[in-house]
Scaffold this active site. Structure first.
Site, PDB file in Angstrom:
ATOM      1  N   LYS A  97       0.839  -1.206   0.000  1.00  0.00           N
ATOM      2  CA  LYS A  97       0.000   0.000   0.000  1.00  0.00           C
ATOM      3  C   LYS A  97       0.874   1.257   0.000  1.00  0.00           C
ATOM      4  O   LYS A  97       0.619   2.207  -0.733  1.00  0.00           O
ATOM      5  CB  LYS A  97      -0.926  -0.006   1.233  1.00  0.00           C
ATOM      6  CG  LYS A  97      -2.075  -0.999   1.081  1.00  0.00           C
ATOM      7  CD  LYS A  97      -2.835  -1.233   2.375  1.00  0.00           C
ATOM      8  CE  LYS A  97      -3.912  -2.294   2.159  1.00  0.00           C
ATOM      9  NZ  LYS A  97      -4.611  -2.686   3.385  1.00  0.00           N
TER      10      LYS A  97
ATOM     11  N   GLN B  85      -4.667  -1.243   9.677  1.00  0.00           N
ATOM     12  CA  GLN B  85      -4.632  -2.562   9.028  1.00  0.00           C
ATOM     13  C   GLN B  85      -5.317  -3.605   9.908  1.00  0.00           C
ATOM     14  O   GLN B  85      -4.977  -3.784  11.073  1.00  0.00           O
ATOM     15  CB  GLN B  85      -3.166  -2.955   8.746  1.00  0.00           C
ATOM     16  CG  GLN B  85      -3.005  -4.248   7.972  1.00  0.00           C
ATOM     17  CD  GLN B  85      -3.549  -4.163   6.543  1.00  0.00           C
ATOM     18  OE1 GLN B  85      -3.386  -3.167   5.849  1.00  0.00           O
ATOM     19  NE2 GLN B  85      -4.219  -5.221   6.110  1.00  0.00           N
TER      20      GLN B  85
ATOM     21  N   ASP C   3     -10.833   3.308   4.246  1.00  0.00           N
ATOM     22  CA  ASP C   3     -11.315   1.927   4.103  1.00  0.00           C
ATOM     23  C   ASP C   3     -12.830   1.906   3.879  1.00  0.00           C
ATOM     24  O   ASP C   3     -13.382   0.881   3.481  1.00  0.00           O
ATOM     25  CB  ASP C   3     -10.990   1.122   5.377  1.00  0.00           C
ATOM     26  CG  ASP C   3      -9.858   0.130   5.150  1.00  0.00           C
ATOM     27  OD1 ASP C   3      -9.574  -0.198   3.981  1.00  0.00           O
ATOM     28  OD2 ASP C   3      -9.262  -0.321   6.152  1.00  0.00           O
TER      29      ASP C   3
END
Ligand code: NAP
Length: 291
Positions: free
Chosen positions: A58, A102, A125
Site C-alpha cells: 500500500k 490494518q 477503508d
C-alpha cells in the site's frame, strides 16, 4: 458453425497501473495549483506477515502516485488506549487525509471501536458507519476499496452495466454488501447469495455479472456460470497443490474460463485494484478536505 469468442482474462495489474497513472497526474495537477499533497497514514499493530506485506504494498503504491505517506507501527501487545491515541492524533493532523488501520487487529483490541473512532472524512477503508450509511443512501463518499476496485474493473471492461443482472456471492460488510450497493447504484438488478441460500448455483446461473466473495477455494465451477457472463473473483485462499503453497480464488478458473466472456484471475485480478482504490480514496478524501 458460429465461432466462439475467446474468453478475456482481465489483467488487474495493468488496470491498476492505469488507475495509478491517472491519479499520479491528478496529484501533480493539485500540487501545481498549490493544493496540499494528499497524505495517507497506515497503522500496523504487530508483525503478522500477511498484514506486513499488505502495508508495504500500500505504501509503495501511495509513493508511486506522489502521495505523502507514513506508517505507524505499534507493538502487538499495545493497549487499546495507545491505539486510540494514535488514531485521535491522526484525525487532527492537517497533512493526513486518509487513515487506515490494518485489520485484523490482535484479539485484545476492538476493531469496531477503532473503525468508529476514525474521522469519517479520513476513513479511506470506507468502514465507518457514516460512510456505510452514505453508500446505502446513494450519497457515497468513501467506499470500501475492494468493491470499488471491482466496479472499476466492470466499468472499464463493460462500460454501462445498467439493466444487467448481477449476483454477488457473499454478504460481508467489507465486500459483499458494499458490492451489492454499488451494483444497485449502477442500475443493475442485484441478487445476493449467502450460506443459507437454497440452490445458490441456480441463482448464479442467471447472472450477467457474477461476483464471488466467499472465502471458499474454487467453490464456483461451470455449473454456477451463465455462458457469456463476466466473472469477478474476489477470493484469496491459500491452498497446497503438489506440496506447493498456492493462492486460488473462489472460482475454479480452469473449469469456468471457457464458459464466460471475461474473468479476473487470482492472483493478479481484484487484488491490485483494491490497492489502487485505496489511493483513489485518499485522493477523494483530500479533495473533500479542499472544499
Ligand atoms: P467473509 O466475511 O467470511 O464472508 C463470506 C461470505 O460468503 C458470507 O456472507 C457467507 O455467508 C458466504 N458464504 C460462505 N460459504 C458460502 C457458500 N458455500 N455458498 C454461498 N455463500 C457462502 O469473507 P470476506 O471478508 O467477504 O472475503 C471473501 C473472500 O474475499 C475471502 O477469500 C477474502 O480473503 C477475499 N478478499 C479479497 C480481497 C482482495 O483485495 N482481493 C479483499 C477482501 C477479501 P453467511 O453470511 O451466510 O455466513
Amino acid at each position: 458453425m458460429q465461432e466462439k469468442t475467446p474468453v478475456k482474462v482481465i489483467d488487474g495489474r495493468q488496470l491498476s497501473d492505469l488507475l495509478i497513472e491517472e491519479m499520479t497526474q491528478e496529484v501533480n495537477e493539485r500540487t501545481q495549483k498549490g493544493l496540499p499533497q494528499p497524505g495517507l497514514a497506515v497503522v500496523l499493530v504487530g508483525e503478522d506477515p500477511a498484514s506486513t506485506i499488505y502495508v508495504r504494498n500500500k505504501i509503495r503504491c501511495a509513493e508511486k502516485a506522489g502521495l505523502f505517506s507514513l506508517v505507524i507501527r505499534l507493538d502487538a501487545s499495545c493497549t487499546q488506549q495507545a491505539l486510540d491515541d494514535v488514531v485521535v492524533e491522526l484525525n487532527e493532523r492537517d497533512d493526513i487525509h486518509g487513515i487506515l488501520v490494518q485489520l485484523p487487529l490482535p484479539k485484545h483490541l476492538s476493531e469496531a471501536r477503532i473503525i468508529n473512532l476514525i474521522d469519517p472524512t479520513k476513513d479511506v477503508d470506507g468502514f465507518h458507519p457514516v460512510n456505510v450509511g452514505l453508500l446505502s443512501s446513494g450519497q457515497a463518499k468513501l467506499v470500501p476499496c475492494t468493491p470499488l476496485g471491482c466496479m472499476e474493473i466492470l466499468e472499464r471492461e463493460m462500460g454501462d452495466v445498467s439493466g444487467k443482472h448481477a449476483v454477488v456471492i457473499g454478504r460481508s460488510n467489507i465486500v459483499g454488501k458494499p458490492m451489492a450497493n454499488l451494483l444497485l447504484q449502477a442500475n443493475c438488478t442485484v441478487s445476493i447469495v449467502h450460506s443459507k441460500t437454497i440452490d445458490a448455483a441456480a441463482l448464479c446461473r442467471q447472472a450477467d455479472i457474477l461476483v464471488a466473495a466467499v472465502g471458499v477455494a474454487e467453490l464456483v465451477d461451470q455449473n454456477w456460470v451463465k455462458p457469456g457472463a463476466v466473472v469477478i473473483d474476489v477470493g484469496i485462499n491459500a491452498t497446497e497443490i503438489d506440496g506447493k503453497r498456492k493462492l486460488v480464488g473462489d472460482v475454479n478458473f480452469a473449469d469456468v474460463a471457457d464458459k464466460c466472456r471475461a474473468i479476473t484471475p487470482v492472483p493478479g485480478g481484484v487484488g491490485p485494484m483494491t490497492i489502487a482504490c485505496l489511493i483513489k480514496n485518499t485522493l477523494t478524501a483530500a479533495k473533500q478536505h479542499d472544499m
